[in-house]
Each structure stands twice: as C-alpha cells, then as structure tokens.
Design an enzyme around this catalytic site. Structure first.
Site, short mmCIF file in Angstrom:
data_model
loop_
_atom_site.label_atom_id
_atom_site.label_comp_id
_atom_site.label_asym_id
_atom_site.label_seq_id
_atom_site.Cartn_x
_atom_site.Cartn_y
_atom_site.Cartn_z
N SER A 113 47.94 42.58 36.23
CA SER A 113 46.65 43.21 35.99
C SER A 113 46.84 44.69 35.71
O SER A 113 47.35 45.44 36.55
CB SER A 113 45.74 43.04 37.20
OG SER A 113 44.63 43.92 37.08
N HIS B 290 46.48 40.73 32.17
CA HIS B 290 45.14 40.57 32.72
C HIS B 290 44.38 41.89 32.60
O HIS B 290 44.81 42.92 33.12
CB HIS B 290 45.27 40.15 34.19
CG HIS B 290 43.99 39.82 34.88
ND1 HIS B 290 43.37 38.60 34.78
CD2 HIS B 290 43.21 40.56 35.70
CE1 HIS B 290 42.27 38.59 35.52
NE2 HIS B 290 42.14 39.79 36.08
N ASP C 259 40.93 43.81 33.33
CA ASP C 259 39.72 43.78 34.15
C ASP C 259 38.65 44.67 33.54
O ASP C 259 38.78 45.89 33.51
CB ASP C 259 40.04 44.25 35.57
CG ASP C 259 40.84 43.22 36.34
OD1 ASP C 259 40.38 42.07 36.45
OD2 ASP C 259 41.94 43.55 36.81
N MET D 160 34.99 46.08 33.92
CA MET D 160 33.97 46.27 34.97
C MET D 160 32.89 47.21 34.44
O MET D 160 33.20 48.21 33.79
CB MET D 160 34.61 46.88 36.21
CG MET D 160 35.77 46.08 36.77
SD MET D 160 36.34 46.80 38.32
CE MET D 160 37.79 45.78 38.65
N HIS E 283 39.15 39.54 31.99
CA HIS E 283 38.32 39.14 33.14
C HIS E 283 37.09 40.04 33.15
O HIS E 283 37.17 41.21 33.51
CB HIS E 283 39.17 39.30 34.42
CG HIS E 283 38.42 39.02 35.68
ND1 HIS E 283 38.90 39.38 36.93
CD2 HIS E 283 37.24 38.40 35.92
CE1 HIS E 283 38.04 39.00 37.86
NE2 HIS E 283 37.02 38.42 37.27
N MET F 69 33.97 41.38 34.60
CA MET F 69 33.14 41.55 35.81
C MET F 69 31.93 42.38 35.39
O MET F 69 31.80 43.55 35.73
CB MET F 69 33.97 42.22 36.91
CG MET F 69 34.98 41.26 37.52
SD MET F 69 36.31 42.09 38.38
CE MET F 69 37.36 42.44 36.99
N MET G 217 38.39 33.89 42.82
CA MET G 217 38.68 35.24 43.33
C MET G 217 39.14 35.14 44.78
O MET G 217 38.49 34.50 45.61
CB MET G 217 37.43 36.12 43.25
CG MET G 217 37.00 36.51 41.84
SD MET G 217 38.26 37.37 40.87
CE MET G 217 38.59 38.83 41.87
N ASP H 275 43.16 35.48 41.78
CA ASP H 275 43.14 36.92 41.46
C ASP H 275 42.68 37.69 42.68
O ASP H 275 41.57 37.48 43.17
CB ASP H 275 42.18 37.14 40.27
CG ASP H 275 42.08 38.59 39.84
OD1 ASP H 275 42.89 39.43 40.31
OD2 ASP H 275 41.19 38.88 39.02
C1 DX5 Z 1 39.83 42.88 41.20
C2 DX5 Z 1 40.46 42.51 39.91
C3 DX5 Z 1 41.90 42.17 40.03
C4 DX5 Z 1 42.77 43.28 40.54
C5 DX5 Z 1 43.83 42.63 41.37
O1 DX5 Z 1 38.47 42.82 41.13
O2 DX5 Z 1 39.80 41.39 39.32
O3 DX5 Z 1 42.41 41.64 38.80
O4 DX5 Z 1 43.38 44.04 39.54
O5 DX5 Z 1 44.61 43.63 41.95
P1 DX5 Z 1 45.59 43.28 43.16
O6 DX5 Z 1 46.60 42.30 42.63
O7 DX5 Z 1 46.20 44.61 43.49
O8 DX5 Z 1 44.78 42.70 44.27
ZN ZN Z 2 40.82 40.42 37.61
#
Ligand code: DX5
Ligand code: ZN
Length: 228
Positions: free
Chosen positions: A8, A31, A33, A35, A64, A66, A135, A173
């Site tokens: 990620s 990956h 993220d 947000m 991903h 969010m 999650m 994740d």
């Molecule tokens: C959190 C993200 C993850 C995050 C995971 O909301 O969706 O993808 O980057 O990070 P680690 O592996 O450090 O928990």
């Molecule tokens: Zn994620």
C-alpha cells in the site's frame, strides 16, 4: 497456492511515488488508497495521481476507494488505468450495477466491507465480483493494529466462496505483517495488502518476498486449501 502481496503506497513517500513503486518490484499489485475526508477522516489522492502512477509503473494498480458516492466516481478510476477497483458496500447505492460497470470498462470489480459489516447479506452478490476485501482495521490510516476479531469473518467468507465454487480473490487490508499474515492465510485470505510492513522495512522488495513466503507456507497447511 499462490499468495498475492499488494504493497500500500499510503505508507510510501507521496513526493516520490514512481520510485516507491519501483522499490517494490515483484509485487503483484500496487494498492492505492483513495480517501475523500468524508467516508473516512483522511484525504489522500484522486484520479489525476492514479493516471500518472499508471503511466509510471508496470505493476498493475489495485485502487481501494474509501469515498462516498463510488457509483459516481469509481468508473473514472478504471479510465485512469486501474486494473482493479474496490468500492465500499456501505457507500455504494447500487453495488451490482457498479460492479458490472467496472467489469464492462475492463477492470476487476471488488467490494470492501468495513469491520462491522457482515458478509452474509452479500452472499448472492459474490458472483458479480472478482475480489472481496475484508478490512482488518477501521479504514482511514496506515499503521494500525490488526483486528484479529475479523478472522471468523474471513473463514466464513472462504466457506461461501468454496460452497459456490467461485473464482473470487479474498483480500485482507490493515495491520497485515510478518506476525499476522499467517493467521489471515490460514483463515482463507489469498490477497494481502501491506503498507507499513513493506514501506517501513529497510528493503521493501525483500519484505514483499518474505511476506509471500510466509503466506504461501501457511496456505499450504490450511484446511481450506487442501481440497484444491
Ligand atoms: C487503511 C488502508 C490500508 C493501509 C494499510 O485504511 O486501506 O490500505 O494502507 O496500512 P497498514 O498495512 O500499515 O495497516
Ligand atoms: Zn487499503
């Protein structure tokens, strides 16, 4: 059985994303993220950054989302070059229509569940998906502790996948590391997102290999994988 490791970039240096992608050569997917400060209390990046990153790396992008209103925004991430797009079921107005649209545009369609969202109401939707994301932290931030209370949900989801004979990846994740990945693989996960465990390591590419080895060894001993 092959385990996929998806670093990620939330834990990477956002000012050097192309280099950070190169630092995890050998990863299955990158990956990403996304947000929006509404669905989760954090803000990261959007379509233009995904577009640039897709041009800068050969590793396929696992986006991903969010975000609120994924029905409206998710298709743009396919157009931006994502190979897989994950929306949260809690935010989607019409998850079946959205999954079909993502697939029709040429990407893998994936649906995510927050920790408090059960899998059971979505059993009939699973054939519409290429991947399901469970999650294992509350979404929003990297570096949080793994929620082992999610292990039963991973097991139940793997049972549903087997029961229906589906070709569906099961992704975890949040808090996935050398000390938690084996439990996830044993419970039935086969795609592993790791942010801090990869980018916090001295050699991120080596961390990817080490995580994959651990996951594959645990899968080899897992009861869910024995029948295949
Ligand atoms: C959190 C993200 C993850 C995050 C995971 O909301 O969706 O993808 O980057 O990070 P680690 O592996 O450090 O928990
Ligand atoms: Zn994620």
């Amino acid at each position: 059985m092959a385990a996929q490791i998806n670093p990620s970039i939330l834990s990477a240096d956002f000012a050097r994303l192309a280099d950070e992608a190169q630092a995890v050569a050998g990863a299955d997917w990158l990956h990403v993220d996304v947000m929006d400060n509404h669905f989760v209390p954090n803000l990261t990046l959007g379509v233009p950054v995904v577009e640039s990153l897709a041009r800068a790396t050969d590793i396929p992008l696992d986006c991903h989302l969010m975000i609120e209103a994924p029905d409206r925004w998710a298709p743009q991430y396919v157009e931006a070059g994502a190979g897989s797009v994950t929306f949260h079921v809690e935010a989607a107005a019409a998850p079946v229509r959205l999954a079909r649209e993502i697939r029709a545009k040429g990407a893998k369609a994936s649906m995510a569940l927050r920790p408090a969202t059960p899998i059971e109401p979505y059993e009939d939707l699973l054939p519409e998906l290429d991947m399901l994301l469970i999650m294992t932290v509350e979404p929003g931030f990297g570096g949080q502790a793994f929620l082992d209370i999610m292990l039963p949900k991973i097991r139940r989801t793997r049972e549903l996948i087997s029961k229906h004979g589906l070709d569906l990846w099961l992704q975890v994740d949040g808090g996935v590391s050398a000390s938690t990945i084996e439990q996830c693989a044993d419970a039935g996960a086969d795609v592993f997102v790791a942010g801090s465990a990869v980018y916090g390591a001295e050699d991120p590419a080596e961390a990817v290999r080490a995580l994959r080895n651990r996951a594959e060894a645990a899968t080899g001993k897992a009861s869910w994988a024995c029948d295949h």
